[in-house]
Write a protein that holds these residues in place. Sequence first.
Motif, PDB file in Angstrom:
ATOM      1  N   MET A 305       5.292 -17.685 -25.611  1.00  0.00           N
ATOM      2  CA  MET A 305       5.688 -18.939 -26.248  1.00  0.00           C
ATOM      3  C   MET A 305       5.030 -20.138 -25.574  1.00  0.00           C
ATOM      4  SD  MET A 305       9.760 -18.264 -26.957  1.00  0.00           S
ATOM      5  CE  MET A 305       9.955 -19.745 -27.954  1.00  0.00           C
ATOM      6  N   ILE A 306       4.951 -20.096 -24.254  1.00  0.00           N
ATOM      7  CA  ILE A 306       4.328 -21.190 -23.504  1.00  0.00           C
ATOM      8  C   ILE A 306       2.859 -21.343 -23.886  1.00  0.00           C
ATOM      9  CG2 ILE A 306       3.586 -21.909 -21.194  1.00  0.00           C
ATOM     10  CD1 ILE A 306       6.168 -20.663 -20.113  1.00  0.00           C
ATOM     11  N   VAL A 307       2.165 -20.213 -23.942  1.00  0.00           N
ATOM     12  CA  VAL A 307       0.728 -20.248 -24.254  1.00  0.00           C
ATOM     13  C   VAL A 307       0.513 -20.636 -25.715  1.00  0.00           C
ATOM     14  CG1 VAL A 307      -1.372 -18.867 -24.401  1.00  0.00           C
ATOM     15  CG2 VAL A 307       0.184 -18.563 -22.467  1.00  0.00           C
ATOM     16  N   LYS A 308       1.326 -20.063 -26.618  1.00  0.00           N
ATOM     17  CA  LYS A 308       1.166 -20.348 -28.044  1.00  0.00           C
ATOM     18  C   LYS A 308       1.420 -21.817 -28.352  1.00  0.00           C
ATOM     19  CE  LYS A 308       2.649 -18.818 -32.622  1.00  0.00           C
ATOM     20  NZ  LYS A 308       3.555 -17.905 -33.399  1.00  0.00           N
ATOM     21  N   GLN A 309       2.385 -22.430 -27.650  1.00  0.00           N
ATOM     22  CA  GLN A 309       2.707 -23.843 -27.873  1.00  0.00           C
ATOM     23  C   GLN A 309       1.780 -24.772 -27.091  1.00  0.00           C
ATOM     24  OE1 GLN A 309       6.840 -24.142 -26.754  1.00  0.00           O
ATOM     25  NE2 GLN A 309       7.509 -22.675 -28.288  1.00  0.00           N
ATOM     26  N   LYS A 310       0.833 -24.168 -26.368  1.00  0.00           N
ATOM     27  CA  LYS A 310      -0.156 -24.910 -25.583  1.00  0.00           C
ATOM     28  C   LYS A 310       0.480 -25.834 -24.540  1.00  0.00           C
ATOM     29  CE  LYS A 310      -3.610 -24.785 -29.271  1.00  0.00           C
ATOM     30  NZ  LYS A 310      -4.522 -25.561 -30.162  1.00  0.00           N
ATOM     31  N   LEU A 311       1.605 -25.343 -24.011  1.00  0.00           N
ATOM     32  CA  LEU A 311       2.234 -26.086 -22.924  1.00  0.00           C
ATOM     33  C   LEU A 311       1.471 -25.870 -21.622  1.00  0.00           C
ATOM     34  CD1 LEU A 311       5.981 -25.211 -23.680  1.00  0.00           C
ATOM     35  CD2 LEU A 311       4.763 -27.323 -24.245  1.00  0.00           C
ATOM     36  N   MET A 312       0.896 -24.678 -21.492  1.00  0.00           N
ATOM     37  CA  MET A 312       0.082 -24.317 -20.333  1.00  0.00           C
ATOM     38  C   MET A 312      -0.935 -23.282 -20.777  1.00  0.00           C
ATOM     39  SD  MET A 312       3.118 -23.498 -17.583  1.00  0.00           S
ATOM     40  CE  MET A 312       4.665 -24.422 -17.601  1.00  0.00           C
ATOM     41  N   THR A 313      -1.920 -23.075 -19.919  1.00  0.00           N
ATOM     42  CA  THR A 313      -2.847 -21.978 -20.164  1.00  0.00           C
ATOM     43  C   THR A 313      -2.190 -20.681 -19.720  1.00  0.00           C
ATOM     44  OG1 THR A 313      -3.846 -22.109 -17.956  1.00  0.00           O
ATOM     45  CG2 THR A 313      -4.790 -23.499 -19.696  1.00  0.00           C
ATOM     46  N   PHE A 314      -2.752 -19.563 -20.140  1.00  0.00           N
ATOM     47  CA  PHE A 314      -2.204 -18.271 -19.734  1.00  0.00           C
ATOM     48  C   PHE A 314      -2.190 -18.134 -18.216  1.00  0.00           C
ATOM     49  CE2 PHE A 314      -2.956 -13.915 -18.309  1.00  0.00           C
ATOM     50  CZ  PHE A 314      -1.845 -13.271 -18.842  1.00  0.00           C
ATOM     51  N   GLN A 315      -3.281 -18.564 -17.580  1.00  0.00           N
ATOM     52  CA  GLN A 315      -3.377 -18.433 -16.129  1.00  0.00           C
ATOM     53  C   GLN A 315      -2.321 -19.278 -15.423  1.00  0.00           C
ATOM     54  OE1 GLN A 315      -5.503 -16.206 -14.570  1.00  0.00           O
ATOM     55  NE2 GLN A 315      -4.146 -16.692 -12.860  1.00  0.00           N
ATOM     56  N   GLN A 316      -2.084 -20.487 -15.944  1.00  0.00           N
ATOM     57  CA  GLN A 316      -1.064 -21.347 -15.337  1.00  0.00           C
ATOM     58  C   GLN A 316       0.323 -20.722 -15.467  1.00  0.00           C
ATOM     59  OE1 GLN A 316      -1.908 -24.894 -17.646  1.00  0.00           O
ATOM     60  NE2 GLN A 316      -2.819 -25.941 -15.889  1.00  0.00           N
ATOM     61  N   ALA A 317       0.611 -20.193 -16.658  1.00  0.00           N
ATOM     62  CA  ALA A 317       1.917 -19.575 -16.885  1.00  0.00           C
ATOM     63  C   ALA A 317       2.085 -18.333 -16.022  1.00  0.00           C
ATOM     64  CB  ALA A 317       2.090 -19.217 -18.360  1.00  0.00           C
ATOM     65  N   PHE A 318       1.019 -17.532 -15.927  1.00  0.00           N
ATOM     66  CA  PHE A 318       1.093 -16.312 -15.117  1.00  0.00           C
ATOM     67  C   PHE A 318       1.250 -16.653 -13.638  1.00  0.00           C
ATOM     68  CE2 PHE A 318      -0.644 -12.591 -12.881  1.00  0.00           C
ATOM     69  CZ  PHE A 318       0.109 -11.590 -13.475  1.00  0.00           C
ATOM     70  N   ASP A 319       0.588 -17.720 -13.206  1.00  0.00           N
ATOM     71  CA  ASP A 319       0.723 -18.157 -11.809  1.00  0.00           C
ATOM     72  C   ASP A 319       2.157 -18.590 -11.507  1.00  0.00           C
ATOM     73  OD1 ASP A 319      -1.910 -17.638 -11.290  1.00  0.00           O
ATOM     74  OD2 ASP A 319      -2.583 -19.728 -11.482  1.00  0.00           O
ATOM     75  N   ILE A 320       2.816 -19.191 -12.501  1.00  0.00           N
ATOM     76  CA  ILE A 320       4.213 -19.589 -12.326  1.00  0.00           C
ATOM     77  C   ILE A 320       5.096 -18.349 -12.176  1.00  0.00           C
ATOM     78  CG2 ILE A 320       6.206 -20.544 -13.547  1.00  0.00           C
ATOM     79  CD1 ILE A 320       4.334 -22.693 -14.642  1.00  0.00           C
ATOM     80  N   PHE A 321       4.820 -17.315 -12.989  1.00  0.00           N
ATOM     81  CA  PHE A 321       5.567 -16.062 -12.893  1.00  0.00           C
ATOM     82  C   PHE A 321       5.410 -15.452 -11.503  1.00  0.00           C
ATOM     83  CE2 PHE A 321       5.812 -11.412 -13.326  1.00  0.00           C
ATOM     84  CZ  PHE A 321       7.082 -11.278 -13.861  1.00  0.00           C
ATOM     85  N   VAL A 322       4.181 -15.399 -11.032  1.00  0.00           N
ATOM     86  CA  VAL A 322       3.918 -14.842  -9.697  1.00  0.00           C
ATOM     87  C   VAL A 322       4.560 -15.713  -8.615  1.00  0.00           C
ATOM     88  CG1 VAL A 322       2.121 -14.286  -8.003  1.00  0.00           C
ATOM     89  CG2 VAL A 322       1.788 -13.730 -10.429  1.00  0.00           C
ATOM     90  N   GLY A 323       4.505 -17.034  -8.834  1.00  0.00           N
ATOM     91  CA  GLY A 323       5.128 -17.943  -7.879  1.00  0.00           C
ATOM     92  C   GLY A 323       6.630 -17.729  -7.793  1.00  0.00           C
ATOM     93  N   GLY A 324       7.244 -17.416  -8.940  1.00  0.00           N
ATOM     94  CA  GLY A 324       8.675 -17.120  -8.944  1.00  0.00           C
ATOM     95  C   GLY A 324       8.991 -15.877  -8.142  1.00  0.00           C
ATOM     96  N   ILE A 325       8.102 -14.880  -8.240  1.00  0.00           N
ATOM     97  CA  ILE A 325       8.268 -13.662  -7.436  1.00  0.00           C
ATOM     98  C   ILE A 325       8.159 -13.994  -5.954  1.00  0.00           C
ATOM     99  CG2 ILE A 325       7.249 -11.418  -6.874  1.00  0.00           C
ATOM    100  CD1 ILE A 325       6.392 -11.190  -9.795  1.00  0.00           C
ATOM    101  N   GLN A 326       7.183 -14.842  -5.622  1.00  0.00           N
ATOM    102  CA  GLN A 326       6.986 -15.212  -4.220  1.00  0.00           C
ATOM    103  C   GLN A 326       8.191 -15.967  -3.667  1.00  0.00           C
ATOM    104  OE1 GLN A 326       3.328 -17.400  -4.589  1.00  0.00           O
ATOM    105  NE2 GLN A 326       2.036 -15.590  -4.316  1.00  0.00           N
ATOM    106  N   LYS A 327       8.821 -16.803  -4.519  1.00  0.00           N
ATOM    107  CA  LYS A 327       9.993 -17.557  -4.062  1.00  0.00           C
ATOM    108  C   LYS A 327      11.163 -16.638  -3.730  1.00  0.00           C
ATOM    109  CE  LYS A 327       9.170 -22.032  -6.245  1.00  0.00           C
ATOM    110  NZ  LYS A 327       9.663 -23.040  -7.229  1.00  0.00           N
ATOM    111  N   MET A 328      11.155 -15.439  -4.300  1.00  0.00           N
ATOM    112  CA  MET A 328      12.214 -14.486  -3.993  1.00  0.00           C
ATOM    113  C   MET A 328      11.996 -13.824  -2.640  1.00  0.00           C
ATOM    114  SD  MET A 328      14.350 -14.579  -6.490  1.00  0.00           S
ATOM    115  CE  MET A 328      15.305 -13.084  -6.285  1.00  0.00           C
ATOM    116  N   GLY A 329      10.864 -14.111  -2.012  1.00  0.00           N
ATOM    117  CA  GLY A 329      10.517 -13.449  -0.753  1.00  0.00           C
ATOM    118  C   GLY A 329      11.579 -13.602   0.313  1.00  0.00           C
ATOM    119  N   SER A 330      12.068 -14.828   0.507  1.00  0.00           N
ATOM    120  CA  SER A 330      13.059 -15.050   1.563  1.00  0.00           C
ATOM    121  C   SER A 330      14.368 -14.343   1.236  1.00  0.00           C
ATOM    122  CB  SER A 330      13.309 -16.550   1.747  1.00  0.00           C
ATOM    123  OG  SER A 330      13.781 -17.141   0.543  1.00  0.00           O
ATOM    124  N   ILE A 331      14.743 -14.343  -0.047  1.00  0.00           N
ATOM    125  CA  ILE A 331      15.972 -13.645  -0.437  1.00  0.00           C
ATOM    126  C   ILE A 331      15.824 -12.144  -0.229  1.00  0.00           C
ATOM    127  CG2 ILE A 331      17.476 -13.087  -2.390  1.00  0.00           C
ATOM    128  CD1 ILE A 331      16.912 -15.851  -3.501  1.00  0.00           C
TER     129      ILE A 331
END
Length: 501
Positions: A305-331
């Motif tokens: 949905m993010i990519v289709k609505q052109k809110l971000m590029t695929f790479q930007q959205a995927f980087d956010i997903f990976v970043g969310g995984i990284q934020k779980m590191g401390s937990i």
Amino acid sequence: MDINFGIWSLIPPILAVALAFLTKNVILSLFVSLFSGCLILACGNPWTALQTTFSDYLFVDMTSGSNAQTIVLMAVIGGFVALVEKSGGARAFARAISNKLTKPVSAQLACWLGGLAIYFSDSGNSLILGPIFRPVFDKLKVSRAKLAYILDSTSSPVCILIPITGWGVYVMNIIATQYEEIGIDGSDAGTFMQAIPYQFYAILALVLIPVIALSKKNFGPMARSEQLALKGLTEEQMKSEDAIVVEDDKEVSMWNMLLPLIVLFIVIFAMFIGWGWPTHNIAGSKIRIALTSGYLLAAITCLIMIVKQKLMTFQQAFDIFVGGIQKMGSILAVIVVAWGVGSVCGTLGTSTFIVDSTTGTLSPALVPGLLFVIGAVISFAIGSSWGTMAILLPIGINMAYSFGLDFPLVIAAVLSGSLFGDHCSPISDTTIMSSMAAGCNHIEHVKTQLPYALVAAAGSFITYLIVGFADMSAAIALPIAIVVALVLYFLCCKLFVKKAA
């Protein structure tokens, strides 16, 4: 069978609590606690203890079936939460319910409802709703301390009541591990579900918000903050306007949150039904499979949905997903080391020693109330409900087993105490984020929230004592808890009535 090392077995949990209080670092404290347990097992040989720490505990606990599933699931949840937050869908949803708010009561109730709806992240709750409702509260002259209180009281209390959040998965994993060690043939998911109506503190914290809003009565420091709010923003609050930068939503629809959530629930329940639910109990391992699959497909839906609505590029959205995984590191680090502490305490016989020491001297009826108080003290000191649950849940489950107590009741008492202490602790991350998101002075938030939290805590403690002695069901106990809390609240209002406009 685990060996009982007597009073030496208390060293790891005592160290964990003491160091967490002194250092404010839960990961370091838990690791030192784990190492101390291995040092006892190694008869004081630090070289052997260091090897044992990794070979027999950390590596083993990380790779066991249920624990490995939990690590993957928590990582996927982190990625999903990041996508939903960054896409603007959650904020659009919150904004949609706050469009036509013209009265202080309706603003407070809308913020409360938004907190109930955004259940999937305790931190996301505050960071999403805070910037949206802050200008609404300012316009209607409701204090930012009240906003911070509502944000804080609808973050963790909501998450801990829902089994498909990271909180629920974490608790169920600890239950499953302890059941396996004790040899109990029970469902961790089933036990968690049965414990929900006994989680008095979380439920009372949520119930009090609409009561306070509708009654328009405040007492204690909150009353003063409300009166100051009627005079307009303070100079400190105006300076804080630049503290939070809210990104432009780019006219994002609330469906950017709702559709992924719909996908999440469809996947989860489709798998549950395929496994025989609701006529058959589903194993915890299968529940984690369904949750991981659901959150992954929900994240993919959100990304598309993010990519289709052109809110971000695929790479930007995927980087956010990976970043969310990284934020779980401390937990995840807390979880892994906590597993190790729980395991080494099991080997040392910590729970057995505590139970043996209290048998004959402690009435079983007092156990739920006692665990609630101990959990609150530990959690307040270390600012972490998760760390507290890791320390106290294994002990509580073993005590319930030895005393013949109801497992859901005892588990709920530990969860409630852990939540209460974390909710009020000035060093808790959720407390800090709530004050930050509301643009409220942090100490003011702690001071204004504490009296209301104590009302919910007192109601919880009294009810745990009643249930312990009367041995009543949750269907009877929960209404009693609500009535007790409401009586305490209105009693406080009677003594210190301050009516908001």
